[in-house]
Design a protein around this motif. Structure first.
Motif, short mmCIF file in Angstrom:
data_model
loop_
_atom_site.label_atom_id
_atom_site.label_comp_id
_atom_site.label_asym_id
_atom_site.label_seq_id
_atom_site.Cartn_x
_atom_site.Cartn_y
_atom_site.Cartn_z
N LEU A 7 5.24 70.68 23.36
CA LEU A 7 5.25 70.25 24.76
C LEU A 7 6.61 69.64 25.07
N THR A 8 7.28 70.18 26.08
CA THR A 8 8.66 69.81 26.33
C THR A 8 9.01 70.11 27.79
N ILE A 9 10.01 69.43 28.33
CA ILE A 9 10.51 69.85 29.65
C ILE A 9 11.65 70.87 29.49
N PHE A 10 11.97 71.22 28.23
CA PHE A 10 12.99 72.24 27.97
C PHE A 10 12.44 73.35 27.06
N HIS A 47 7.73 68.89 43.88
CA HIS A 47 9.01 68.74 43.16
C HIS A 47 8.83 68.80 41.64
N ARG A 48 7.61 68.94 41.21
CA ARG A 48 7.27 69.04 39.77
C ARG A 48 7.82 67.83 39.01
N THR A 49 7.50 66.65 39.51
CA THR A 49 7.99 65.40 38.95
C THR A 49 7.28 65.06 37.65
N VAL A 50 8.05 64.76 36.60
CA VAL A 50 7.46 64.39 35.31
C VAL A 50 7.78 62.94 34.93
N MET A 61 14.20 56.13 33.26
CA MET A 61 12.92 56.63 33.74
C MET A 61 11.96 56.77 32.56
N VAL A 62 10.68 56.87 32.90
CA VAL A 62 9.63 57.00 31.88
C VAL A 62 8.80 58.25 32.20
N MET A 63 8.44 59.00 31.15
CA MET A 63 7.62 60.19 31.36
C MET A 63 6.20 59.77 31.74
N LYS A 64 5.66 60.40 32.77
CA LYS A 64 4.38 59.98 33.34
C LYS A 64 3.19 60.33 32.44
N ALA A 65 2.25 59.37 32.32
CA ALA A 65 1.06 59.56 31.48
C ALA A 65 0.16 60.68 32.01
N GLU A 114 13.54 57.39 28.87
CA GLU A 114 13.40 56.21 28.01
C GLU A 114 12.19 56.32 27.10
N GLY A 115 11.47 57.42 27.20
CA GLY A 115 10.27 57.60 26.40
C GLY A 115 9.10 57.91 27.32
#
Ligand code: SAH
Length: 234
Positions: A7-10, A47-50, A61-65, A114-115
């Motif tokens: 699972l990745t944004i890349f 906007h596909r905000t993560v 920023m922090v990746m959303k739960a 930031e995690g």
């Protein structure tokens, strides 16, 4: 078949280097599979905000739960361990790699920014795994390292010459020095014992060298090796 989901944004970073060499051939041959999952595809907005700003303030920023939980739920409805790449995690060891390679595969989650939001870790039973005491900009390179270490241990991936049995860490020691032709390199010869054909002497020399290197370079491994439970007599 051993299955890795990442699972990745890349997702375009995979298979990347794992598409080449031993791992790549094994992937093409169907000895393992790789399924990159785009976390962004599980965002709820246009906007596909993560990610979002840090609660309590501070930079980054922090990746959303919620988004990450949806990505996990869509991927991991099985018993594979869910590993969150994280500098706070337990340092990855060859023993853990061997255990993972014996299982069905892994779901590997790559943080960014930031995690990730702390709440998703317990909510989805994530096990934090570190590849060392330094900070990467994302979990992808850590995930590649972890998967590479597992894949090379799968049956049929390595030739018999690299069975893994004599490698660094396998017996709790670092590996002994290796040599190949030419017999003399810039005035240095190969240690005589290695060219004499006495297999027992070679084995004894290698063990001695492995112990010496481990004692000098890794007092932590050396202490654990000296305290290891003795193998039962067979
Ligand atoms: N602010 C965090 C670091 C975030 S780095 C901290 O100080 O702990 C962004 C992402 O990179 C992390 O979420 C993690 O997935 C990955 N990462 C960074 N260093 C890593 C390491 N040593 N091992 C495994 N993953 C790491």
């Amino acid at each position: 078949m051993w299955r890795a989901s990442v699972l990745t944004i890349f997702p375009e970073m995979f298979p990347g280097p794992l598409g080449l060499s031993l791992a790549g051939k094994a992937l093409a041959a169907g000895l393992w599979s790789l399924d990159p999952v785009d976390i962004r595809a599980h965002a709820a907005d246009r906007h596909r905000t993560v990610d979002d700003t840090t609660a309590g303030g501070g930079p980054g920023m922090v990746m959303k739960a919620d988004v990450l939980a949806r990505a996990i739920d869509a991927t991991a409805a099985d018993s594979r361990p869910r590993l969150l790449m994280s500098p706070r995690g337990a340092p990855l060891t060859q023993a853990r790699v061997q255990a993972l390679a014996k299982g069905e595969g892994a779901v590997v989650i790559c943080g960014r920014f930031e995690g990730i939001d702390e709440r998703v870790i317990a909510a989805r039973g994530l096990e934090e795994v570190s590849v060392g005491d330094y900070v990467l900009s994302g979990g992808e390179i850590a995930a590649l390292a972890l998967i590479d270490a597992c894949v090379r241990l799968l049956p049929g991936v390595m030739g018999k010459e690299a069975s893994g049995a004599e490698e660094s860490f396998a017996g709790g020691l670092l590996e002994y020095p290796q040599y190949t032709r030419p017999a003399v390199f810039e005035g240095q010869s190969i240690p005589e014992v290695l060219t004499g054909g006495d297999h027992a002497k070679v084995a004894a020399w290698r063990r001695e060298q492995a112990e010496k290197l481990t004692r000098e370079r890794r007092p932590d491994l050396w202490a654990a090796y000296r305290n290891r439970p003795k193998a039962p007599k067979s």
